[in-house]
Enzyme design. Structure first.
Site, short mmCIF file in Angstrom:
data_model
loop_
_atom_site.label_atom_id
_atom_site.label_comp_id
_atom_site.label_asym_id
_atom_site.label_seq_id
_atom_site.Cartn_x
_atom_site.Cartn_y
_atom_site.Cartn_z
N CYS A 55 0.88 -1.14 0.15
CA CYS A 55 0.01 -0.01 0.00
C CYS A 55 0.90 1.39 -0.05
O CYS A 55 1.72 1.45 1.16
CB CYS A 55 -0.87 0.00 1.27
SG CYS A 55 -1.97 1.70 1.29
N CYS B 22 -0.39 4.34 2.19
CA CYS B 22 -0.65 4.33 3.68
C CYS B 22 -0.61 2.78 4.14
O CYS B 22 0.52 2.21 4.47
CB CYS B 22 -2.17 4.75 4.40
SG CYS B 22 -3.66 4.24 3.38
N SER B 23 -1.56 2.19 4.52
CA SER B 23 -1.34 0.76 5.10
C SER B 23 -2.60 -0.16 4.72
O SER B 23 -3.06 -1.12 5.81
CB SER B 23 -1.20 0.84 6.58
OG SER B 23 -2.24 1.77 7.10
N CYS B 24 -3.29 0.00 3.65
CA CYS B 24 -4.41 -0.88 3.27
C CYS B 24 -3.94 -2.17 3.16
O CYS B 24 -3.08 -2.71 2.69
CB CYS B 24 -5.11 -0.37 1.94
SG CYS B 24 -5.89 1.41 2.27
#
Lengths: 109, 200
Positions: B99, B102-104
């Site tokens: 990702c 961000c951090s999906c």
């Protein structure tokens, strides 16, 4: 890469609990709490995940060196301020009051 | 604990206390969310999905066509489980997930992402030089294998369906699931050697 994401030996066993990633996701209790708080808020009708995510992206982009959960906490504050759920001044006041508590008081988490 | 972090901890406590007072969030729900993601959800879910796909061809097709519904068939999903997409490794294509912004991450099947997945190094370098990063993470791919990097978002959370290893023909889904690691489902590692299932 600072860490070595090698195969997790503890996942090989059939009875290993699914959380056994061999790595710690949360290093401090507040990180766990701000995660739960954000997800709970986004499950309610108060906000949606995408609104939070856009702010998280902005906070991460503005300072890549900042620890991840600090960017997360900043993004949550942005969301609360932008949606008028929580005014920054009100939060600052409560934060100040909590910081002024005598040492040794009972944290409730 | 540093002073800054201690202040942050108190600030988060202040946020929660105000939101609870305003009736905007239920502390019980916060506890439930934390409990759920710390203790109930993790890569074992994804391993079951992969093992099922290896042993049930119609399921594999459903998984590749509509990941969200296919993982829901096994009971995995929930409010944070929208839009899971499975991408399949083949002898000529290796998939890896990142990702960049961000951090999906597909929480219902893999749990919460490891720390390195959220690091600026992984997020930027996996796109720029995937083969090199994979090699540093211990995964050497032959030159003829194409690397495909998938950038997750809220609209599309990817998981990798690794190749079923040779020598597993007689194994059932339960034994196969023991071979499937989190890293194999992110695409940065391989499934475990066949004897790992027997030892387990």
């Amino acid at each position: 890469m600072a860490e070595s994401p090698v195969i997790d030996a503890d996942l090989a066993g059939p009875v290993s609990p699914p959380r056994d990633n061999g790595e710690i996701v949360f290093e401090a209790p507040w990180e766990r709490r701000v995660f739960g708080l954000t997800v709970a808020l986004c499950r309610s009708t108060q906000c949606d995940w995408e609104s939070f995510r856009q702010r998280l992206i902005r906070r991460i982009a503005e300072d890549q060196a900042r620890p991840y959960w600090e960017s997360w906490a900043a993004a949550l504050e942005d969301l609360l301020a932008d949606t008028a759920m929580l005014a920054p001044a009100e939060l600052d006041a409560r934060h100040g009051a909590f910081l002024a508590r005598p040492h040794g008081h009972d944290h409730h988490h | 604990m540093s002073h800054v972090v201690d202040e942050l901890a108190v600030r988060v406590e202040a946020v929660e206390s105000l939101l609870v007072e305003k009736d905007l969030v239920d502390p019980g729900v916060i506890d439930d969310v934390i409990e759920h993601y710390q203790h109930s959800v993790g890569p074992l879910n994804g391993a079951k999905v992969v093992a099922r796909a290896w042993t049930d061809s119609p399921y594999r097709e459903r998984l590749l066509a509509d990941g969200t519904s296919a993982v829901a068939e096994l009971g995995f999903g929930g409010p944070e489980g929208q839009l899971i997409i499975a991408v399949e490794n083949t002898p000529s294509v290796h998939n890896v997930v990142v990702c960049t912004l961000c951090s999906c991450y597909p929480w219902p099947v893999l749990g919460l992402p490891p720390r390195w997945y959220k690091s600026p190094e992984y997020r930027s370098r996996m796109v720029a030089e995937p083969r090199k990063v994979l090699s540093e993470m211990g995964l050497e791919l032959p030159d003829e294998v194409r690397v495909r990097v998938w950038d997750s978002s809220a609209e599309a959370r990817y998981m990798v369906l690794p190749e079923r290893p040779a020598g597993t023909e007689g194994m059932d889904a339960e034994a196969l699931a023991r071979l499937v690691t989190r890293d194999a489902m992110i695409g940065v590692g391989r499934v475990l050697p066949v004897d790992a299932a027997r030892d387990g």
